[in-house]
Every structure is written in structure tokens, then in C-alpha cells.
Design a protein around this motif. Sequence first.
Motif, PDB file in Angstrom:
ATOM      1  N   PRO A 181       0.616  60.689  30.615  1.00 15.84           N
ATOM      2  CA  PRO A 181      -0.439  60.628  29.593  1.00 15.84           C
ATOM      3  C   PRO A 181       0.087  60.340  28.194  1.00 15.84           C
ATOM      4  N   ASP A 182       1.215  60.937  27.840  1.00 10.36           N
ATOM      5  CA  ASP A 182       1.784  60.651  26.519  1.00 10.36           C
ATOM      6  C   ASP A 182       2.208  59.194  26.414  1.00 10.36           C
ATOM      7  N   ARG A 183       2.774  58.650  27.494  1.00  8.06           N
ATOM      8  CA  ARG A 183       3.157  57.237  27.481  1.00  8.06           C
ATOM      9  C   ARG A 183       1.930  56.339  27.359  1.00  8.06           C
ATOM     10  N   VAL A 184       0.860  56.713  28.042  1.00 11.76           N
ATOM     11  CA  VAL A 184      -0.366  55.908  27.988  1.00 11.76           C
ATOM     12  C   VAL A 184      -0.949  55.917  26.586  1.00 11.76           C
ATOM     13  N   ILE A 185      -1.003  57.091  25.965  1.00 12.17           N
ATOM     14  CA  ILE A 185      -1.549  57.184  24.608  1.00 12.17           C
ATOM     15  C   ILE A 185      -0.704  56.361  23.641  1.00 12.17           C
ATOM     16  N   ALA A 186       0.616  56.445  23.774  1.00 13.29           N
ATOM     17  CA  ALA A 186       1.500  55.664  22.897  1.00 13.29           C
ATOM     18  C   ALA A 186       1.301  54.167  23.124  1.00 13.29           C
ATOM     19  N   ALA A 187       1.211  53.749  24.388  1.00 17.53           N
ATOM     20  CA  ALA A 187       1.019  52.325  24.689  1.00 17.53           C
ATOM     21  C   ALA A 187      -0.338  51.839  24.183  1.00 17.53           C
ATOM     22  N   THR A 188      -1.343  52.700  24.287  1.00 19.38           N
ATOM     23  CA  THR A 188      -2.676  52.335  23.821  1.00 19.38           C
ATOM     24  C   THR A 188      -2.690  52.165  22.304  1.00 19.38           C
ATOM     25  N   LYS A 189      -2.024  53.069  21.589  1.00 19.78           N
ATOM     26  CA  LYS A 189      -1.933  52.943  20.132  1.00 19.78           C
ATOM     27  C   LYS A 189      -1.188  51.668  19.739  1.00 19.78           C
ATOM     28  N   GLN A 190      -0.113  51.379  20.456  1.00 23.22           N
ATOM     29  CA  GLN A 190       0.664  50.168  20.162  1.00 23.22           C
ATOM     30  C   GLN A 190      -0.182  48.925  20.390  1.00 23.22           C
ATOM     31  N   GLN A 191      -0.954  48.919  21.487  1.00 24.02           N
ATOM     32  CA  GLN A 191      -1.814  47.775  21.764  1.00 24.02           C
ATOM     33  C   GLN A 191      -2.912  47.650  20.712  1.00 24.02           C
ATOM     34  N   ALA A 192      -3.473  48.785  20.305  1.00 23.86           N
ATOM     35  CA  ALA A 192      -4.536  48.765  19.301  1.00 23.86           C
ATOM     36  C   ALA A 192      -4.046  48.199  17.975  1.00 23.86           C
ATOM     37  N   ALA A 193      -2.777  48.440  17.658  1.00 23.32           N
ATOM     38  CA  ALA A 193      -2.218  47.942  16.392  1.00 23.32           C
ATOM     39  C   ALA A 193      -2.133  46.425  16.353  1.00 23.32           C
ATOM     40  N   THR A 194      -2.178  45.779  17.509  1.00 21.48           N
ATOM     41  CA  THR A 194      -2.100  44.317  17.558  1.00 21.48           C
ATOM     42  C   THR A 194      -3.478  43.652  17.593  1.00 21.48           C
ATOM     43  N   MET A 195      -4.533  44.449  17.626  1.00 20.16           N
ATOM     44  CA  MET A 195      -5.870  43.878  17.719  1.00 20.16           C
ATOM     45  C   MET A 195      -6.254  43.160  16.429  1.00 20.16           C
ATOM     46  N   SER A 196      -7.167  42.247  16.558  1.00 21.66           N
ATOM     47  CA  SER A 196      -7.669  41.527  15.390  1.00 21.66           C
ATOM     48  C   SER A 196      -8.487  42.474  14.510  1.00 21.66           C
ATOM     49  N   PRO A 197      -8.663  42.129  13.245  1.00 19.55           N
ATOM     50  CA  PRO A 197      -9.511  42.966  12.375  1.00 19.55           C
ATOM     51  C   PRO A 197     -10.917  43.163  12.943  1.00 19.55           C
ATOM     52  N   GLU A 198     -11.473  42.120  13.552  1.00 13.33           N
ATOM     53  CA  GLU A 198     -12.813  42.241  14.133  1.00 13.33           C
ATOM     54  C   GLU A 198     -12.836  43.250  15.280  1.00 13.33           C
ATOM     55  N   HIS A 199     -11.806  43.205  16.117  1.00 14.64           N
ATOM     56  CA  HIS A 199     -11.739  44.160  17.231  1.00 14.64           C
ATOM     57  C   HIS A 199     -11.508  45.579  16.727  1.00 14.64           C
ATOM     58  N   ARG A 200     -10.687  45.727  15.709  1.00 18.28           N
ATOM     59  CA  ARG A 200     -10.470  47.065  15.155  1.00 18.28           C
ATOM     60  C   ARG A 200     -11.759  47.622  14.565  1.00 18.28           C
ATOM     61  N   GLU A 201     -12.530  46.748  13.934  1.00 21.49           N
ATOM     62  CA  GLU A 201     -13.809  47.182  13.369  1.00 21.49           C
ATOM     63  C   GLU A 201     -14.759  47.640  14.466  1.00 21.49           C
ATOM     64  N   ARG A 202     -14.783  46.900  15.566  1.00 19.98           N
ATOM     65  CA  ARG A 202     -15.710  47.220  16.649  1.00 19.98           C
ATOM     66  C   ARG A 202     -15.261  48.432  17.464  1.00 19.98           C
ATOM     67  N   TYR A 203     -13.958  48.531  17.700  1.00 19.86           N
ATOM     68  CA  TYR A 203     -13.494  49.480  18.712  1.00 19.86           C
ATOM     69  C   TYR A 203     -12.504  50.535  18.218  1.00 19.86           C
TER      70      TYR A 203
END
Length: 285
Positions: A181-203
Amino acid sequence: MTVSHETVVVTGASTGIGAASARELARRGFHVLAGVRREQDADALRGPGIEPVILDITQPEHIAELAGRVSSLRALVNNAAVQTNAPVEALPLSEWRRQFEVNLFGHIAVTQALLPALLRRSGRVVNISSVGGRVAMATYGPYASTKFALEAVSDSLRRELAPLGVRVVVVEPGAVRTEMPDRVIAATKQQAATMSPEHRERYGKLIQAANAHAAAHIPGGRSAADAAKVIAKAVTAGKPRTRYTVGRDAALGTRLARVVPDRLLDWALAASLRPHYPKVSPVPR
């Protein structure tokens, strides 16, 4: 050396449920070929009844080498998995493919290669799915879709192999206290940091809520050793069930998925996330 007597193969055995299952099955007298990806993981796992083998289930040469040394097999435990959570729109197709390569196609490849050995022993295939293979929460689409697919493959395989004496069992863990679970949360945060501004706004807030929800539920989850006991039961039971759950949350989630209308389930899942959304500070007047 050819291993042939009461052998069990466990993939993804470096840590967590896989490592605990290797130890539990060895304790019960099996010779466990425990698939790991690194020599340091092999050194940590090696012990009485446990023989670590370097096994990346996306590498055909690793699978072929394993199949070449197993003449008959009591059970194959398909446990290896990777997970990164993200909204469907925001996750690159390359990451979708990576999760399917490990969580589905890799298991199919190992199963195909080892089926001759399982048929000789009237052995058993135990596929480690998830409550996420029956209920797909927001942001869990990539991982859950691999597990939904594994459930379908397991159903077909069970019906194909039953006349040949090989049984197929699915194990569906809920929250389990492991390193994953800790690895998943870290990977999810890392992936979220690469999202476009529009995706960050939405999600962006949804992803934060989903991570916080996961973190809040893990401490109350079952231990890896508890999960390993269920998996060992799936391997050894004379008349195994087609599916076993691990944890109250998995038992409840799989039942709800069968009987609750979609819209009501949508509402319940959204309500479970609501307390975990980031708090918005009031605007000073």
C-alpha cells in the motif's frame, strides 16, 4: 536439479503476501519455488523448504527456465502484481499496458508453461485477485480492470481444467498490512505529479481522497500471515471453494457487488471517500 515431489510455485514472493505464503506453505511441508526479482530478495527469503528463483513473469526466458526444471507440480500460486492508481483519462496507455503485462498476461504465461506439470500431479492453480476484482473504486480502474480480467480468466480456466483434474481457485484479499500500500500511494503521487494542469484540476482532490482513504484503512487490515493461511487453505483443501476472501472488507465488498444496484453502490463508494477529501480553508472576509 529437477524438482518433482510436492512442489509449489509462488510468484511475487519477495515481500508481503507472496513471502508470507511461501513461508506458510514451507511450514506445511511443501518445497516452495519462490519467485523473486532480485538476489537480495532471494537471500532474505531463503530458508528450510523455500528455494528462491529469479523470476520476472514478463520475461519469457525466466518462465521457460522455471518450467524446464519442474516435472510435476502440486500448485501454482499466481501472486505477482503491480499497481498505480489514477483516473482512466489521466493514466498513459504505457502504464495501463505495464499493469496488464504483470497482473494478467504474466500469470497467463506462467500458467501455460506450468500446466503440463500441474496436469501430471492433478495440481491446482491459485490466482490472487483482490476485492478490486469485484468492485472498482474511483482511480482504481487500471488495477481493478486487471483483476476483473484475472477473475474472468480464472472462471474459464476452472471450467476447462475441471474435467482434467486440475482445480482453479481465486483468492480475493481486501486490506492487508504489507509494504505494497505504501508503494502504491507513492507511485500514485508520482503519477499524479506528471498529469496535465487540466487533469490536476479535474482529479487532483479525488486522487488525494483516494490515497487518504487507502492509508486510513490499511492499519485495520489483515496481516500478510493471515492472508497466507487462506492461500494455503486454497492449496490444500480437499474440496476447495472456487473463491476465498481475506478480511471482512473483502467479504462485504464482494457480497455488495453481487446484490446492490449500481447506483446505490456508486453512492456508497462516494460516501466512503467524502471524509478524506482535502479540507478547504474558508476565505477570510
